[in-house]
Write a protein that holds these residues in place. Structure first.
Motif, mmCIF file in Angstrom:
data_model
loop_
_atom_site.group_PDB
_atom_site.id
_atom_site.type_symbol
_atom_site.label_atom_id
_atom_site.label_comp_id
_atom_site.label_asym_id
_atom_site.label_seq_id
_atom_site.Cartn_x
_atom_site.Cartn_y
_atom_site.Cartn_z
ATOM 1 N N GLN A 92 0.830 -1.205 0.000
ATOM 2 C CA GLN A 92 0.000 0.000 0.000
ATOM 3 C C GLN A 92 0.866 1.258 0.000
ATOM 4 N N LEU A 93 1.979 1.222 0.755
ATOM 5 C CA LEU A 93 2.844 2.383 0.877
ATOM 6 C C LEU A 93 3.538 2.722 -0.438
ATOM 7 N N THR A 94 3.932 1.696 -1.194
ATOM 8 C CA THR A 94 4.755 1.931 -2.381
ATOM 9 C C THR A 94 4.004 1.802 -3.696
ATOM 10 N N LEU A 95 2.927 1.016 -3.717
ATOM 11 C CA LEU A 95 2.265 0.717 -4.984
ATOM 12 C C LEU A 95 0.787 1.073 -5.005
ATOM 13 N N GLY A 147 1.654 -9.456 -6.280
ATOM 14 C CA GLY A 147 0.369 -8.801 -6.054
ATOM 15 C C GLY A 147 0.127 -7.661 -7.020
ATOM 16 N N HIS A 148 1.158 -6.866 -7.270
ATOM 17 C CA HIS A 148 1.016 -5.763 -8.226
ATOM 18 C C HIS A 148 0.750 -6.308 -9.628
ATOM 19 N N THR A 149 1.443 -7.387 -9.977
ATOM 20 C CA THR A 149 1.234 -8.000 -11.289
ATOM 21 C C THR A 149 -0.190 -8.526 -11.414
ATOM 22 N N LEU A 150 -0.728 -9.096 -10.336
ATOM 23 C CA LEU A 150 -2.084 -9.628 -10.351
ATOM 24 C C LEU A 150 -3.111 -8.541 -10.657
ATOM 25 N N THR A 151 -2.898 -7.340 -10.136
ATOM 26 C CA THR A 151 -3.861 -6.257 -10.378
ATOM 27 C C THR A 151 -3.879 -5.808 -11.827
ATOM 28 N N ARG A 152 -2.857 -6.157 -12.593
ATOM 29 C CA ARG A 152 -2.771 -5.749 -14.005
ATOM 30 C C ARG A 152 -3.430 -6.770 -14.940
ATOM 31 N N LEU A 153 -3.743 -7.942 -14.429
ATOM 32 C CA LEU A 153 -4.308 -8.983 -15.288
ATOM 33 C C LEU A 153 -5.805 -8.808 -15.445
ATOM 34 N N PRO A 154 -6.350 -9.144 -16.623
ATOM 35 C CA PRO A 154 -7.814 -9.195 -16.775
ATOM 36 C C PRO A 154 -8.408 -10.175 -15.773
ATOM 37 N N ARG A 155 -9.695 -9.987 -15.475
ATOM 38 C CA ARG A 155 -10.323 -10.772 -14.404
ATOM 39 C C ARG A 155 -10.129 -12.280 -14.587
ATOM 40 N N GLY A 156 -10.381 -12.780 -15.796
ATOM 41 C CA GLY A 156 -10.290 -14.217 -16.015
ATOM 42 C C GLY A 156 -8.888 -14.752 -15.794
ATOM 43 N N LEU A 157 -7.907 -14.091 -16.387
ATOM 44 C CA LEU A 157 -6.528 -14.539 -16.210
ATOM 45 C C LEU A 157 -6.083 -14.401 -14.764
ATOM 46 N N GLY A 158 -6.538 -13.327 -14.121
ATOM 47 C CA GLY A 158 -6.186 -13.130 -12.722
ATOM 48 C C GLY A 158 -6.702 -14.254 -11.843
ATOM 49 N N TRP A 163 7.038 -2.949 -15.929
ATOM 50 C CA TRP A 163 8.454 -2.590 -15.783
ATOM 51 C C TRP A 163 8.671 -1.087 -15.811
ATOM 52 N N ARG A 164 7.635 -0.308 -16.146
ATOM 53 C CA ARG A 164 7.785 1.152 -16.150
ATOM 54 C C ARG A 164 7.733 1.732 -14.745
ATOM 55 N N SER A 165 7.206 0.993 -13.792
ATOM 56 C CA SER A 165 7.060 1.477 -12.419
ATOM 57 C C SER A 165 8.394 1.364 -11.677
ATOM 58 N N ALA A 166 8.982 2.504 -11.331
ATOM 59 C CA ALA A 166 10.265 2.504 -10.629
ATOM 60 C C ALA A 166 10.143 1.826 -9.272
ATOM 61 N N ARG A 167 9.032 2.059 -8.577
ATOM 62 C CA ARG A 167 8.872 1.457 -7.251
ATOM 63 C C ARG A 167 8.712 -0.057 -7.346
ATOM 64 N N ARG A 182 10.056 -1.848 -9.761
ATOM 65 C CA ARG A 182 11.395 -2.346 -10.110
ATOM 66 C C ARG A 182 12.248 -2.514 -8.857
ATOM 67 N N ASP A 183 12.050 -1.662 -7.862
ATOM 68 C CA ASP A 183 12.757 -1.827 -6.594
ATOM 69 C C ASP A 183 12.437 -3.173 -5.954
ATOM 70 N N ARG A 184 11.150 -3.557 -5.982
ATOM 71 C CA ARG A 184 10.747 -4.835 -5.380
ATOM 72 C C ARG A 184 11.350 -6.007 -6.163
ATOM 73 N N VAL A 185 11.313 -5.917 -7.493
ATOM 74 C CA VAL A 185 11.858 -6.986 -8.327
ATOM 75 C C VAL A 185 13.364 -7.114 -8.114
#
Length: 388
Positions: free
Chosen positions: A102-105, A322-333, A275-279, A281-284
């Motif tokens: 929540q703090l970073t993303l 978790g951040h990646t999950l929020t980017r997926l369409p509902r079915g794929l998620g 990969w455009r998110s700098a924050r 990329r810090d986690r990765v």
């Protein structure tokens, strides 16, 4: 359409996942007897004084053993009580991972982090062990939150999170210098040198951490000799990645289905990550540095590679996933969440049905000796490591 959006019900859903994790962990937690490593923790917890517990193990730092002794005073010395300390630390690590997300993303990521965290089989395993691995995860999360506060320009708050967590981590496990090195690299890459006041505060805080670690340094430097009976090769293989999804470690590479799931998870993370998110990329980058650092450190210390040493970086992986999950369409998620949940239950089933992946049943062994040995018998016991 995204699988998750920010809404008040998600706060209740996060609380529900914490409750689910707690229930999964404590259900039948004392069904298995203590095994060798846990017996070492129990032995320390039963020392007559706190100082005796702190001095107990000459090859591991003392903080976890001190907590175990205190926990034993409060909750007793049953198998359930001894393992309960790991449950508490694991739940705190889980909550801190949600807070870091929540703090970073952003707030909408926190439920996704909770979903993947509650489905993490290795972390579930660690929460049911009377050892220090969930404590390490909790302290690593505190350090990550402190660093995130520094990045937001909140120097004092960041140092209050980081400094005590760093010191306690160094006194909790011998792989802690890996985390300190990761933190230093992240600080340099972040460009903290462009903020003179921040750079000065950072430098002073790390000097304080080093000074507070000095009393243990000599013992740390002698670990290679102490572990001489354990020196083995630590090859860098795909097992490192698979161990982030599979536990026990002995099962890594032996279940084609679990291997496939870990490969799918890796592919989803690589292809769907923003990969455009700098924050982010810090986690990765943090996951990569900690994973490689643990592998390198174990080789230097002379310890065999084992998945338990990777537990401390799992909450960082959850934030990424978790951040990646929020980017997926509902079915794929939903399918991807199904992979995580499926991996958890496959791990649980593997451990429950295959004796090769179950703990040493020390209780049954002792009962067998009690029932079959007499005064004319002799027992020869040989430990796997000279220091025991």
């Amino acid at each position: 359409m995204m699988i998750l959006t920010q809404a008040p019900p998600f706060n209740r859903a996060v609380i529900a996942t914490v409750g689910l994790l707690f229930w999964l962990t404590v259900s039948g937690m004392d069904a298995d007897s203590l095994w060798f490593d846990e017996g070492w923790s129990a032995y320390a917890a039963l020392e007559p004084t706190l100082w005796d517990a702190v001095q107990f193990d000459q090859t591991n730092p003392p903080f976890y053993y001190a907590l175990s002794w205190i926990n034993q005073q409060l909750h007793g010395d049953s198998v359930f009580s001894l393992r309960y300390l790991s449950v508490l630390c694991g739940l705190l690590a889980f909550a801190l991972a949600v807070h870091l997300a929540q703090l970073t993303l952003g707030a909408r990521v926190k439920l996704a982090v909770a979903l993947v965290g509650v489905s993490s089989a290795p972390f579930w395993w660690a929460m049911r062990e009377a050892r220090m691995y969930t404590l390490l995860a909790m302290l690593v999360m505190m350090i990550a939150i402190g660093f995130a506060q520094l990045q937001r320009g909140r120097l004092r708050v960041g140092l209050l999170w980081m400094l005590p967590a760093e010191v306690l981590l160094l006194y909790s496990h011998n792989t802690a210098p890996v985390v300190i090195a990761w933190l230093g690299i992240m600080g340099i890459l972040w460009g903290i040198q462009r903020r003179p006041r921040g750079w000065l505060g950072w430098g002073i805080s790390q000097a304080i951490v080093g000074l507070l670690w000095l009393p243990y340094l000599q013992r740390f430097l002698s670990l290679n000799d102490a572990n001489s009976a354990l020196i083995r090769t630590t090859p860098l293989t795909f097992k490192l990645w698979e161990a982030l999804w599979v536990m026990p470690w002995e099962a890594v590479g032996h279940s084609p289905t679990l291997t496939l799931i870990s490969e799918i998870n890796g592919a989803v993370l690589l292809l769907a990550t923003d990969w455009r998110s700098a924050r982010l990329r810090d986690r990765v980058l943090s996951v990569g540095l900690l994973l490689g650092g643990v592998w390198l450190a174990l080789g230097i210390l002379g310890n065999e590679l084992h998945g338990r040493y990777l537990i401390m970086l799992l909450p960082m992986l959850w934030v990424w996933a978790g951040h990646t999950l929020t980017r997926l369409p509902r079915g794929l998620g939903m399918l991807w969440v199904g992979c995580w949940v499926g991996a958890l239950f496959l791990n649980l089933n593997l451990r429950a049905t295959d004796p090769a992946y179950q703990k040493e049943d020390v209780r049954a062994l002792v009962e067998h000796y009690r029932d079959t040995l007499n005064a004319d018998d002799s027992v020869l016991a040989w430990s796997y490591a000279d220091r025991y």
